[in-house]
Design a protein around this motif. Structure first.
Motif, PDB file in Angstrom:
ATOM      1  N   ARG A  70       0.843  -1.201   0.000  1.00 27.85           N
ATOM      2  CA  ARG A  70       0.000   0.000   0.000  1.00 27.85           C
ATOM      3  C   ARG A  70       0.873   1.243   0.000  1.00 27.85           C
ATOM      4  NH1 ARG A  70      -4.145  -1.534   4.578  1.00 27.85           N
ATOM      5  NH2 ARG A  70      -3.068   0.236   5.469  1.00 27.85           N
ATOM      6  N   VAL A  71       2.084   1.107   0.551  1.00 25.64           N
ATOM      7  CA  VAL A  71       3.039   2.215   0.588  1.00 25.64           C
ATOM      8  C   VAL A  71       4.420   1.668   0.248  1.00 25.64           C
ATOM      9  CG1 VAL A  71       4.176   3.942   2.045  1.00 25.64           C
ATOM     10  CG2 VAL A  71       1.747   3.434   2.392  1.00 25.64           C
ATOM     11  N   LEU A  72       5.136   2.364  -0.584  1.00 28.14           N
ATOM     12  CA  LEU A  72       6.515   2.017  -0.924  1.00 28.14           C
ATOM     13  C   LEU A  72       7.421   3.146  -0.451  1.00 28.14           C
ATOM     14  CD1 LEU A  72       6.784   0.716  -4.597  1.00 28.14           C
ATOM     15  CD2 LEU A  72       7.716  -0.360  -2.578  1.00 28.14           C
ATOM     16  N   VAL A  73       8.467   2.803   0.276  1.00 20.13           N
ATOM     17  CA  VAL A  73       9.466   3.781   0.691  1.00 20.13           C
ATOM     18  C   VAL A  73      10.730   3.477  -0.111  1.00 20.13           C
ATOM     19  CG1 VAL A  73      10.819   4.707   2.594  1.00 20.13           C
ATOM     20  CG2 VAL A  73       8.466   3.925   3.000  1.00 20.13           C
ATOM     21  N   LEU A  74      11.136   4.413  -0.930  1.00 20.02           N
ATOM     22  CA  LEU A  74      12.280   4.218  -1.822  1.00 20.02           C
ATOM     23  C   LEU A  74      13.375   5.218  -1.495  1.00 20.02           C
ATOM     24  CD1 LEU A  74      10.248   3.892  -5.138  1.00 20.02           C
ATOM     25  CD2 LEU A  74      11.165   2.032  -3.749  1.00 20.02           C
ATOM     26  N   HIS A  75      14.576   4.711  -1.325  1.00 18.79           N
ATOM     27  CA  HIS A  75      15.727   5.567  -1.040  1.00 18.79           C
ATOM     28  C   HIS A  75      16.707   5.473  -2.200  1.00 18.79           C
ATOM     29  CE1 HIS A  75      19.669   6.535   0.836  1.00 18.79           C
ATOM     30  NE2 HIS A  75      18.949   7.545   1.281  1.00 18.79           N
ATOM     31  N   GLU A  76      16.904   6.555  -2.891  1.00 13.34           N
ATOM     32  CA  GLU A  76      17.831   6.642  -4.024  1.00 13.34           C
ATOM     33  C   GLU A  76      17.621   5.516  -5.047  1.00 13.34           C
ATOM     34  OE1 GLU A  76      19.554   9.256  -4.433  1.00 13.34           O
ATOM     35  OE2 GLU A  76      19.848  10.092  -2.446  1.00 13.34           O
ATOM     36  N   PRO A  77      16.403   5.361  -5.579  1.00 12.47           N
ATOM     37  CA  PRO A  77      16.144   4.249  -6.499  1.00 12.47           C
ATOM     38  C   PRO A  77      16.895   4.312  -7.822  1.00 12.47           C
ATOM     39  CG  PRO A  77      14.294   5.749  -6.479  1.00 12.47           C
ATOM     40  CD  PRO A  77      15.232   6.202  -5.387  1.00 12.47           C
ATOM     41  N   THR A  78      17.390   5.495  -8.195  1.00 11.16           N
ATOM     42  CA  THR A  78      18.105   5.601  -9.474  1.00 11.16           C
ATOM     43  C   THR A  78      19.599   5.799  -9.300  1.00 11.16           C
ATOM     44  OG1 THR A  78      17.727   7.985  -9.598  1.00 11.16           O
ATOM     45  CG2 THR A  78      16.073   6.561 -10.634  1.00 11.16           C
ATOM     46  N   GLN A  79      20.076   5.642  -8.070  1.00  9.67           N
ATOM     47  CA  GLN A  79      21.500   5.853  -7.812  1.00  9.67           C
ATOM     48  C   GLN A  79      22.348   4.835  -8.569  1.00  9.67           C
ATOM     49  OE1 GLN A  79      22.706   5.299  -3.729  1.00  9.67           O
ATOM     50  NE2 GLN A  79      24.338   6.801  -3.960  1.00  9.67           N
TER      51      GLN A  79
END
Length: 164
Positions: free
Chosen positions: A78-87
């Motif tokens: 229901r919620v996605l937490v993404l940290h630097e997904p394109t790094q």
């Protein structure tokens, strides 16, 4: 692994891992549903591979990132937490990942994106929050990466009378 992927396992196995308890049984896990999930992910995220049996360690960094994204999408969050997904991914993989994040958000999944790339933020975020060390928050609704950078620099500047 610290990156969330089992590098010695295949794309199919990595994507299936979070689903085994809900899709398999005590005595039989099954492979057909695993292959279906992997093929859907390969198509949705444009993962460049020979097959779902390709080992993660054989993929480029951008395609590894896409598999990691697919792995967590497979559980229907229901919620996605993404940290630097394109790094550290190439331009093509970056665009595929951003497009996929936008599709997920458009489907009703809440997405919280933390990124040091202002261009990523303005491309896919409805709102951008810039936080300072002393707890101040600035909310932006902009399509200008320069405006995001200006807000970051303003928040980084010491406040009047505060420590330099």
């Amino acid at each position: 692994d610290r990156d969330g992927l089992a590098f010695e396992m295949s794309i199919r196995d990595n994507i299936a891992l979070p689903l085994i308890r809900q899709r398999g049984s005590r005595w039989y896990v099954g492979r057909a549903w695993q292959s279906d999930e992997a093929e859907k992910a390969i198509d949705l995220l444009s993962i460049k591979t020979r097959s779902a049996d390709t080992l993660i360690k054989e993929l480029s960094g951008g395609n590894q990132q896409k598999v990691l994204f697919a792995k967590w999408l497979s559980v229907g969050p229901r919620v996605l937490v993404l940290h630097e997904p394109t790094q550290a991914v190439d331009v093509g993989a970056r665009q595929d990942i951003l497009t996929s994040i936008q599709k997920v958000a458009d489907s009703g999944v809440g997405v919280l994106l933390a990124s040091g790339e202002p261009s990523d933020l303005v491309e896919i975020c409805d709102r951008i929050l810039v936080l300072s060390r002393d707890g101040r928050v600035v909310e932006l609704r902009t399509d200008s990466a320069d405006e995001v950078l200006e807000a970051v620099y303003e928040q980084a500047a010491p406040t009047a009378g505060g420590p330099a």
